[in-house]
Design an enzyme around this catalytic site. Structure first.
Site, PDB file in Angstrom:
ATOM      1  N   ASP A 192      31.907  43.569  39.828  1.00  0.00           N
ATOM      2  CA  ASP A 192      31.641  44.964  39.509  1.00  0.00           C
ATOM      3  C   ASP A 192      30.699  45.658  40.616  1.00  0.00           C
ATOM      4  OD1 ASP A 192      31.992  47.294  38.142  1.00  0.00           O
ATOM      5  OD2 ASP A 192      30.527  46.705  36.351  1.00  0.00           O
ATOM      6  N   ASN A 219      32.010  47.546  43.247  1.00  0.00           N
ATOM      7  CA  ASN A 219      32.403  48.016  44.517  1.00  0.00           C
ATOM      8  C   ASN A 219      32.493  49.787  44.843  1.00  0.00           C
ATOM      9  OD1 ASN A 219      33.278  45.638  44.714  1.00  0.00           O
ATOM     10  ND2 ASN A 219      35.483  45.819  44.215  1.00  0.00           N
ATOM     11  N   GLY A 220      32.830  50.454  43.613  1.00  0.00           N
ATOM     12  CA  GLY A 220      32.805  51.911  43.588  1.00  0.00           C
ATOM     13  C   GLY A 220      31.383  52.295  44.522  1.00  0.00           C
ATOM     14  N   ARG A 221      30.347  52.019  43.508  1.00  0.00           N
ATOM     15  CA  ARG A 221      29.116  52.323  43.870  1.00  0.00           C
ATOM     16  C   ARG A 221      28.430  52.003  45.144  1.00  0.00           C
ATOM     17  NH1 ARG A 221      26.928  50.202  38.527  1.00  0.00           N
ATOM     18  NH2 ARG A 221      29.007  49.322  38.402  1.00  0.00           N
ATOM     19  N   ARG A 230      35.941  54.975  47.681  1.00  0.00           N
ATOM     20  CA  ARG A 230      35.847  53.920  46.748  1.00  0.00           C
ATOM     21  C   ARG A 230      36.669  52.547  47.150  1.00  0.00           C
ATOM     22  NH1 ARG A 230      34.112  54.122  41.685  1.00  0.00           N
ATOM     23  NH2 ARG A 230      35.775  52.436  41.024  1.00  0.00           N
ATOM     24  N   HIS A 289      36.265  48.397  47.895  1.00  0.00           N
ATOM     25  CA  HIS A 289      37.198  47.272  47.258  1.00  0.00           C
ATOM     26  C   HIS A 289      37.526  46.415  48.454  1.00  0.00           C
ATOM     27  CE1 HIS A 289      37.491  49.045  43.388  1.00  0.00           C
ATOM     28  NE2 HIS A 289      38.211  50.048  43.735  1.00  0.00           N
ATOM     29  N   ARG A 310      43.425  53.791  36.423  1.00  0.00           N
ATOM     30  CA  ARG A 310      42.679  54.570  37.581  1.00  0.00           C
ATOM     31  C   ARG A 310      43.221  55.464  38.538  1.00  0.00           C
ATOM     32  NH1 ARG A 310      37.739  50.595  39.636  1.00  0.00           N
ATOM     33  NH2 ARG A 310      36.836  50.363  37.745  1.00  0.00           N
ATOM     34  N   LEU A 314      39.099  23.047  44.275  1.00  0.00           N
ATOM     35  CA  LEU A 314      38.821  24.092  43.575  1.00  0.00           C
ATOM     36  C   LEU A 314      40.036  24.839  42.798  1.00  0.00           C
ATOM     37  CD1 LEU A 314      36.653  26.094  42.779  1.00  0.00           C
ATOM     38  CD2 LEU A 314      37.262  27.539  44.900  1.00  0.00           C
ATOM     39  N   LEU A 366      31.385  42.612  28.695  1.00  0.00           N
ATOM     40  CA  LEU A 366      32.427  41.715  28.917  1.00  0.00           C
ATOM     41  C   LEU A 366      33.719  42.350  29.176  1.00  0.00           C
ATOM     42  CD1 LEU A 366      31.690  39.269  25.951  1.00  0.00           C
ATOM     43  CD2 LEU A 366      30.805  38.879  28.168  1.00  0.00           C
ATOM     44  N   GLU A 398      27.082  30.436  29.535  1.00  0.00           N
ATOM     45  CA  GLU A 398      25.697  31.008  29.747  1.00  0.00           C
ATOM     46  C   GLU A 398      26.064  32.311  30.468  1.00  0.00           C
ATOM     47  OE1 GLU A 398      22.688  30.046  28.836  1.00  0.00           O
ATOM     48  OE2 GLU A 398      23.559  28.614  27.737  1.00  0.00           O
TER      49      GLU A 398
HETATM   50  C1  FPP Z   1      35.170  46.928  39.913  1.00  0.00           C
HETATM   51  O1  FPP Z   1      34.178  47.496  40.587  1.00  0.00           O
HETATM   52  C2  FPP Z   1      36.045  46.270  40.766  1.00  0.00           C
HETATM   53  C3  FPP Z   1      37.367  46.388  40.848  1.00  0.00           C
HETATM   54  C4  FPP Z   1      37.998  47.047  39.465  1.00  0.00           C
HETATM   55  C5  FPP Z   1      38.219  45.723  41.746  1.00  0.00           C
HETATM   56  C6  FPP Z   1      37.852  44.197  42.031  1.00  0.00           C
HETATM   57  C7  FPP Z   1      38.493  44.118  43.363  1.00  0.00           C
HETATM   58  C8  FPP Z   1      37.907  43.355  44.599  1.00  0.00           C
HETATM   59  C9  FPP Z   1      36.500  42.648  44.219  1.00  0.00           C
HETATM   60  C10 FPP Z   1      38.514  43.279  45.938  1.00  0.00           C
HETATM   61  C11 FPP Z   1      39.780  42.489  46.000  1.00  0.00           C
HETATM   62  C12 FPP Z   1      39.984  41.281  45.211  1.00  0.00           C
HETATM   63  C13 FPP Z   1      40.707  40.300  45.828  1.00  0.00           C
HETATM   64  C14 FPP Z   1      40.797  39.212  44.895  1.00  0.00           C
HETATM   65  C15 FPP Z   1      41.318  40.406  47.200  1.00  0.00           C
HETATM   66  P1  FPP Z   1      34.225  49.151  40.297  1.00  0.00           P
HETATM   67  O2  FPP Z   1      35.168  49.730  41.358  1.00  0.00           O
HETATM   68  O3  FPP Z   1      34.528  49.648  38.727  1.00  0.00           O
HETATM   69  O4  FPP Z   1      32.993  49.481  40.902  1.00  0.00           O
HETATM   70  P2  FPP Z   1      31.914  50.894  40.132  1.00  0.00           P
HETATM   71  O5  FPP Z   1      31.648  50.318  38.805  1.00  0.00           O
HETATM   72  O6  FPP Z   1      30.603  50.798  41.057  1.00  0.00           O
HETATM   73  O7  FPP Z   1      32.666  52.077  40.257  1.00  0.00           O
END
Ligand code: FPP
Length: 246
Positions: A21, A23-25, A34, A38, A72, A132, A193, A205
């Site tokens: 979580d 990426n956007g921020r 945003r 990603h 989204r 893995l 969650l 945990e």
């Molecule tokens: C949540 O952050 C993140 C996502 C919904 C996307 C996750 C994607 C990646 C990590 C990149 C691509 C992944 C792969 C496996 C190639 P958010 O966008 O909700 O962030 P925010 O809460 O700050 O807005």
């Protein structure tokens, strides 16, 4: 023979799940769209995947796209789907080389045919991986999975938690089946969650870190695993004073 020994070994190593979580921020803080967050987030994925085996992790499940994320804006969804497809192509050879079994978990009926083909190819090409089990959750909803598994469960003979877990793994296309989660990490300071692995995290945990996902790397993962090892897991039991002293 060797193969099955290694397989057992993987199951006895840790299952770490991560809600990626922030990426956007991360992007907004830099005045970027945003989607730039990603893209940077995809780099962080590579970094934790590389670090995981040496930290005793046998299964790593990353939450990349929830069933609710379809709501989204379309351009953002499109970029994410492109990133997943690109990742499957670009990481395939590295996964084979490093014994990483790549597996997309979740629903599959809402993907573009191109993405579906890339998933099938990557999974087939990496199926022999024993170092893995990398599960990337895309179009995933734990509640949906629980309902799907419940339907399968009705017609099974051996009705117990283990057989239900098997069905749940089948319902989300986890191949092979994964053990319960030992450690769940969520980045970006949020503490919820979000419909992720609700059954599998029964005794997990939980670690919440303020670090935004694109800033995560192998070192951050190592710190979380170290904290996990300092925790006392009781699984509902009482720990005897004798055990505590040893
Ligand atoms: C949540 O952050 C993140 C996502 C919904 C996307 C996750 C994607 C990646 C990590 C990149 C691509 C992944 C792969 C496996 C190639 P958010 O966008 O909700 O962030 P925010 O809460 O700050 O807005």
């Amino acid at each position: 023979m060797l193969q099955s020994t290694l397989d057992k070994d993987r199951v006895h190593r840790l299952h770490v799940a991560v809600i990626m979580d922030g990426n956007g921020r991360w992007a907004q803080a830099r005045g970027l769209p945003r989607t730039a967050g990603h893209r940077e987030g995809a780099k962080a994925v590579r970094s934790v995947v590389e670090a995981a085996p040496d930290l005793g992790i046998g299964t790593l499940t990353l939450y990349a796209f929830s069933a609710d994320n379809w709501q989204r804006p379309q351009p953002e969804v499109r970029v994410l789907m492109e990133l997943f497809e690109r990742f499957l192509h670009s990481e395939r050879d590295k996964c084979i080389e490093n014994g990483v079994l790549l597996n997309i978990i979740g629903r599959r009926d809402r993907f573009e045919p191109r993405l579906l083909r890339a998933i099938r190819r990557a999974e087939a090409a990496t199926a022999a991986g024993r170092t893995l089990h990398l599960r990337i959750a895309v179009d995933y909803s734990a509640r949906q999975a629980l309902m799907d598994a419940a339907r399968l469960y009705q017609s099974t003979e051996a009705q117990n938690a283990d057989s239900y877990s098997e069905l749940l793994n089948r319902a989300i296309n986890s191949r092979p089946a994964a053990p319960d989660v030992d450690l769940l990490i969520r980045t970006s300071g949020e503490q919820r969650l979000s419909d992720f692995l609700l059954w599998e995290c029964a005794y997990a945990e939980l670690i919440f870190t303020d670090c935004l996902w694109p800033d995560i790397n192998g070192q951050e993962l190592e710190r979380a695993v170290e904290e996990f090892h300092r925790r006392e897991r009781r699984f509902g039991r009482v720990v005897e004073a004798r055990e505590l002293a040893s």
